[in-house]
Design a protein around this motif. Structure first.
Motif, PDB file in Angstrom:
ATOM      1  N   PHE A  46       0.874  -1.043  -0.064  1.00 16.29           N
ATOM      2  CA  PHE A  46      -0.202  -0.024   0.141  1.00 16.29           C
ATOM      3  C   PHE A  46       0.799   1.369   0.073  1.00 16.29           C
ATOM      4  O   PHE A  46       0.692   2.318  -0.876  1.00 16.29           O
ATOM      5  CB  PHE A  46      -0.888  -0.001   1.010  1.00 16.29           C
ATOM      6  CG  PHE A  46      -1.872   1.197   1.402  1.00 16.29           C
ATOM      7  CD1 PHE A  46      -2.976   1.353   0.510  1.00 16.29           C
ATOM      8  CD2 PHE A  46      -1.609   2.305   1.814  1.00 16.29           C
ATOM      9  CE1 PHE A  46      -3.831   2.410   0.575  1.00 16.29           C
ATOM     10  CE2 PHE A  46      -2.226   3.337   1.911  1.00 16.29           C
ATOM     11  CZ  PHE A  46      -3.328   3.578   1.164  1.00 16.29           C
ATOM     12  N   VAL A  47       1.740   1.449   0.822  1.00 14.21           N
ATOM     13  CA  VAL A  47       2.781   2.657   0.865  1.00 14.21           C
ATOM     14  C   VAL A  47       3.437   2.740  -0.311  1.00 14.21           C
ATOM     15  O   VAL A  47       3.583   3.721  -0.697  1.00 14.21           O
ATOM     16  CB  VAL A  47       3.663   2.482   2.145  1.00 14.21           C
ATOM     17  CG1 VAL A  47       4.943   3.418   2.223  1.00 14.21           C
ATOM     18  CG2 VAL A  47       2.906   2.380   3.383  1.00 14.21           C
ATOM     19  N   THR A  65       5.972   9.887   1.220  1.00 13.71           N
ATOM     20  CA  THR A  65       5.936   8.639   2.120  1.00 13.71           C
ATOM     21  C   THR A  65       5.429   8.872   3.509  1.00 13.71           C
ATOM     22  O   THR A  65       4.921   7.905   4.026  1.00 13.71           O
ATOM     23  CB  THR A  65       7.615   8.355   2.471  1.00 13.71           C
ATOM     24  OG1 THR A  65       8.046   8.235   0.917  1.00 13.71           O
ATOM     25  CG2 THR A  65       7.813   7.191   3.120  1.00 13.71           C
ATOM     26  N   PRO A  66       5.542   9.882   4.065  1.00 10.01           N
ATOM     27  CA  PRO A  66       4.995  10.043   5.525  1.00 10.01           C
ATOM     28  C   PRO A  66       3.377  10.163   5.637  1.00 10.01           C
ATOM     29  O   PRO A  66       2.808   9.528   6.272  1.00 10.01           O
ATOM     30  CB  PRO A  66       5.460  11.333   6.252  1.00 10.01           C
ATOM     31  CG  PRO A  66       6.455  12.065   5.186  1.00 10.01           C
ATOM     32  CD  PRO A  66       6.430  11.250   4.181  1.00 10.01           C
ATOM     33  N   VAL A  67       2.752  10.444   4.549  1.00 12.44           N
ATOM     34  CA  VAL A  67       1.420  10.612   4.286  1.00 12.44           C
ATOM     35  C   VAL A  67       1.081   9.138   3.857  1.00 12.44           C
ATOM     36  O   VAL A  67      -0.055   8.741   4.470  1.00 12.44           O
ATOM     37  CB  VAL A  67       0.973  11.627   3.195  1.00 12.44           C
ATOM     38  CG1 VAL A  67      -0.351  11.549   2.968  1.00 12.44           C
ATOM     39  CG2 VAL A  67       1.353  12.889   3.712  1.00 12.44           C
ATOM     40  N   ALA A  72      -1.671   4.131   5.600  1.00 14.89           N
ATOM     41  CA  ALA A  72      -1.603   2.864   5.825  1.00 14.89           C
ATOM     42  C   ALA A  72      -1.831   2.336   7.098  1.00 14.89           C
ATOM     43  O   ALA A  72      -2.806   1.413   7.390  1.00 14.89           O
ATOM     44  CB  ALA A  72      -0.293   2.091   5.287  1.00 14.89           C
ATOM     45  N   GLU A  73      -1.310   3.186   8.327  1.00 18.91           N
ATOM     46  CA  GLU A  73      -1.621   2.751   9.491  1.00 18.91           C
ATOM     47  C   GLU A  73      -3.023   3.211   9.841  1.00 18.91           C
ATOM     48  O   GLU A  73      -3.836   2.328  10.677  1.00 18.91           O
ATOM     49  CB  GLU A  73      -0.677   3.832  10.379  1.00 18.91           C
ATOM     50  CG  GLU A  73       0.845   3.367  10.348  1.00 18.91           C
ATOM     51  CD  GLU A  73       1.609   4.288  10.869  1.00 18.91           C
ATOM     52  OE1 GLU A  73       1.168   5.281  11.655  1.00 18.91           O
ATOM     53  OE2 GLU A  73       2.991   4.137  10.889  1.00 18.91           O
ATOM     54  N   GLU A  74      -3.767   4.199   9.435  1.00 19.43           N
ATOM     55  CA  GLU A  74      -5.070   4.637   9.779  1.00 19.43           C
ATOM     56  C   GLU A  74      -6.019   3.611   9.191  1.00 19.43           C
ATOM     57  O   GLU A  74      -7.007   3.121   9.578  1.00 19.43           O
ATOM     58  CB  GLU A  74      -5.407   5.932   9.141  1.00 19.43           C
ATOM     59  CG  GLU A  74      -4.637   7.052  10.341  1.00 19.43           C
ATOM     60  CD  GLU A  74      -5.020   6.902  11.501  1.00 19.43           C
ATOM     61  OE1 GLU A  74      -6.396   6.829  11.878  1.00 19.43           O
ATOM     62  OE2 GLU A  74      -4.330   7.349  12.412  1.00 19.43           O
ATOM     63  N   LEU A  75      -5.695   3.119   7.786  1.00 15.47           N
ATOM     64  CA  LEU A  75      -6.603   2.237   7.359  1.00 15.47           C
ATOM     65  C   LEU A  75      -6.493   0.775   7.865  1.00 15.47           C
ATOM     66  O   LEU A  75      -7.296   0.101   8.006  1.00 15.47           O
ATOM     67  CB  LEU A  75      -6.212   2.055   5.624  1.00 15.47           C
ATOM     68  CG  LEU A  75      -6.506   3.204   4.867  1.00 15.47           C
ATOM     69  CD1 LEU A  75      -6.158   2.971   3.838  1.00 15.47           C
ATOM     70  CD2 LEU A  75      -8.149   3.380   4.715  1.00 15.47           C
ATOM     71  N   ASP A  76      -5.443   0.382   8.253  1.00 15.14           N
ATOM     72  CA  ASP A  76      -5.217  -0.910   8.979  1.00 15.14           C
ATOM     73  C   ASP A  76      -5.891  -0.653  10.445  1.00 15.14           C
ATOM     74  O   ASP A  76      -6.505  -1.664  10.640  1.00 15.14           O
ATOM     75  CB  ASP A  76      -3.795  -0.768   9.365  1.00 15.14           C
ATOM     76  CG  ASP A  76      -3.475  -2.358   9.777  1.00 15.14           C
ATOM     77  OD1 ASP A  76      -3.942  -3.475   9.098  1.00 15.14           O
ATOM     78  OD2 ASP A  76      -2.642  -2.556  10.928  1.00 15.14           O
ATOM     79  N   LYS A  77      -6.326   0.257  11.074  1.00 15.96           N
ATOM     80  CA  LYS A  77      -7.069   0.465  12.094  1.00 15.96           C
ATOM     81  C   LYS A  77      -8.610   0.256  11.967  1.00 15.96           C
ATOM     82  O   LYS A  77      -9.328  -0.236  12.585  1.00 15.96           O
ATOM     83  CB  LYS A  77      -6.872   1.864  12.854  1.00 15.96           C
ATOM     84  CG  LYS A  77      -5.816   2.032  13.492  1.00 15.96           C
ATOM     85  CD  LYS A  77      -5.665   3.234  14.098  1.00 15.96           C
ATOM     86  CE  LYS A  77      -3.924   3.844  14.311  1.00 15.96           C
ATOM     87  NZ  LYS A  77      -4.090   5.375  14.688  1.00 15.96           N
TER      88      LYS A  77
END
Length: 104
Positions: A46-47, A65-67, A72-77
């Motif tokens: 995804f990233v 990259t940071p966005v 990815a982190e927010e969607l994973d949650k």
């Protein structure tokens, strides 16, 4: 040749099948290992895809990259399982984007 005792064979295979498959929450089970591997691969892909598409739209890799990592982190949650990860709902994408862009 000796005939196979199917009841003995069946008795041996049931515990193995239960141990091998297990729960998706148990990382030591087959299902758990698969789920963990899928999640790790999904995050990486995804990233990478997000950064690639952002670069095509004119963003630098350093900015994207940071966005993309945040997304990815927010969607994973918020995504519910593999099927949503394969086709994320627009509302969840928009919500994650709002969170990640607010941090910029």
């Amino acid at each position: 040749m000796r005939p196979i005792n199917t009841s003995s064979l069946f008795a041996l295979t049931i515990p193995f099948a239960l141990i091998a498959c297990g729960s998706a929450d148990d990382e030591n089970s087959l299902a758990g290992s698969f789920a963990k591997g899928f999640d790790e691969s999904w995050n990486t892909e995804f990233v990478a895809g997000c950064v690639s598409e952002s670069k095509k739209a004119g963003a630098s890799e350093a900015d994207a990259t940071p966005v993309c990592t945040c997304l990815a982190e927010e969607l994973d949650k918020s995504l519910d399982g593999m099927s949503e990860k394969m086709n994320p709902p627009e509302a969840k994408l928009d919500a994650a984007m709002e969170i990640c862009l607010a941090d910029i």
